[in-house]
Design a protein around this motif. Structure first.
Motif: not given
Length: 345
Positions: A302-322
């Motif tokens: 486990t590392s801090v990258f897990t937190l950032y990868s989760t953030m990137i996954l949630f980024a998908n929720s905002i790009v579709n309308p764009i």
């Protein structure tokens, strides 16, 4: 008490808030060292929390705009867009939860600031929304394949509002079942992760990794299936366009021959092709957002990258309308009218 040092840490279920100066020879306190309450440094959690709040604002506005546009815009009231609305609704739900995630990330008490039930609900709904989003993409891909390969012959079949509504219902039932039933059976526990400071799976359930593997496997299979469907669409379009060109050439060469009739092959609607391209772009973006999670899953530990990868996954929720606003002409038109407060026909 002079030189007394006040800290907060947990020992079992008891909280100790004061350490006498006589204990300082046994405990070395360095403010620059991250507390074991949250193993991920606060600076990283604060960065992700701030980005989550930005995601929430952009995602709530964008996905609400998509839903409203399909409701008020006649051009957008298509059967495929029923699934697009379902995707936007799942992303909207995910964005609603992001401020609650930020609350947990900013906590420095070793627990979730609100009631534990709130955190468990946020975790459950978050997993459900991600699962629903990816399986809605599968349904969209299947409908696009059906429209392009069947509807050109005037055949509706599955392409009806009632049957698409059943597909939407199945998507939610499937997502809720696979994301909620395992924790109910003890395979993972929804709650506050003190390691990451997020509402996801608690750190105490040893079976949590099995739930993570289940979720990752379901998403990977869904994305692979979606990709295979779009490859079939591409192959069909290329083969059909080749047949159409050959039929057109035969018509020109046989026009002088009496009684000769070349095969009647209709051209695929270019508008349908453009819509399919735009929706495939949505799939590609989801795959890119999910890629960081895959890489993190492959790397052990486990590392801090897990937190950032989760953030990137949630980024998908905002790009579709764009994507819809930049690439889809019908959505562009309705978006502009709504934002400019003009009547939408």
């Amino acid at each position: 008490m002079e030189n007394a040092t006040y800290i907060y840490f947990r020992y079992g279920s008891k909280a100790v808030t004061q350490v006498d100066s006589t204990c300082l020879d046994m405990i070395t306190i360095n403010p620059s060292v991250t507390s074991e309450i949250n193993a991920v440094a606060f600076i990283h959690r604060a960065i992700v929390a701030a980005i989550f709040l930005v995601f929430a604002l952009v995602g709530l506005f964008g996905n609400a705009l998509v839903i409203i546009s399909v409701i008020v815009g006649r051009k957008l009231r298509t059967i495929t867009n029923v699934l697009v609305v379902n995707l936007a609704f799942a992303d909207f739900m995910a964005c609603i939860l992001l401020p609650f995630q930020s609350t947990g990330l900013l906590s420095q008490t070793g627990g979730y600031p609100l009631h534990e039930t709130v955190c468990a609900t946020v975790a459950a709904v978050g997993y459900i929304s991600v699962c629903c989003s990816v399986h809605t993409l599968v349904a969209i891909a299947f409908v696009r394949w059906y429209v392009i390969t069947r509807s050109i012959r005037g055949h509706r079949g599955l392409h009806t509002p009632k049957k698409i509504a059943i597909m939407v219902l199945i998507t939610w039932i499937f997502s809720i079942s696979f994301m909620v039933v395992p924790p109910v059976l003890g395979i993972g526990t929804f709650g506050y992760s003190t390691y990451y400071g997020t509402c996801s799976l608690t750190d105490t359930n040893e079976l949590g990794d099995y739930f993570t593997c289940l979720q990752g496997t379901l998403i990977a299979i869904a994305l692979l299936l979606t990709l295979m469907i779009y490859i079939r669409i591409l192959r069909h379009v290329l083969r059909h366009n080749k047949q159409f060109r050959e039929a057109h050439q035969n018509k020109a060469s046989l026009s002088v021959s009496a009684g000769s009739r070349p095969p009647m092959i209709k051209a695929i609607n270019r508008k349908e092709i453009e819509i399919t391209k735009n929706l495939f772009m949505v799939v590609c973006v989801f795959m890119l957002c999910f890629l960081a999670t895959v890489v993190n899953f492959i790397i052990p530990g486990t590392s801090v990258f897990t937190l950032y990868s989760t953030m990137i996954l949630f980024a998908n929720s905002i790009v579709n309308p764009i994507i819809y606003g930049l690439k889809h002409p019908n959505f562009q038109e309705v978006f502009n009218k709504i934002l400019c407060c003009r009547p939408v026909g």
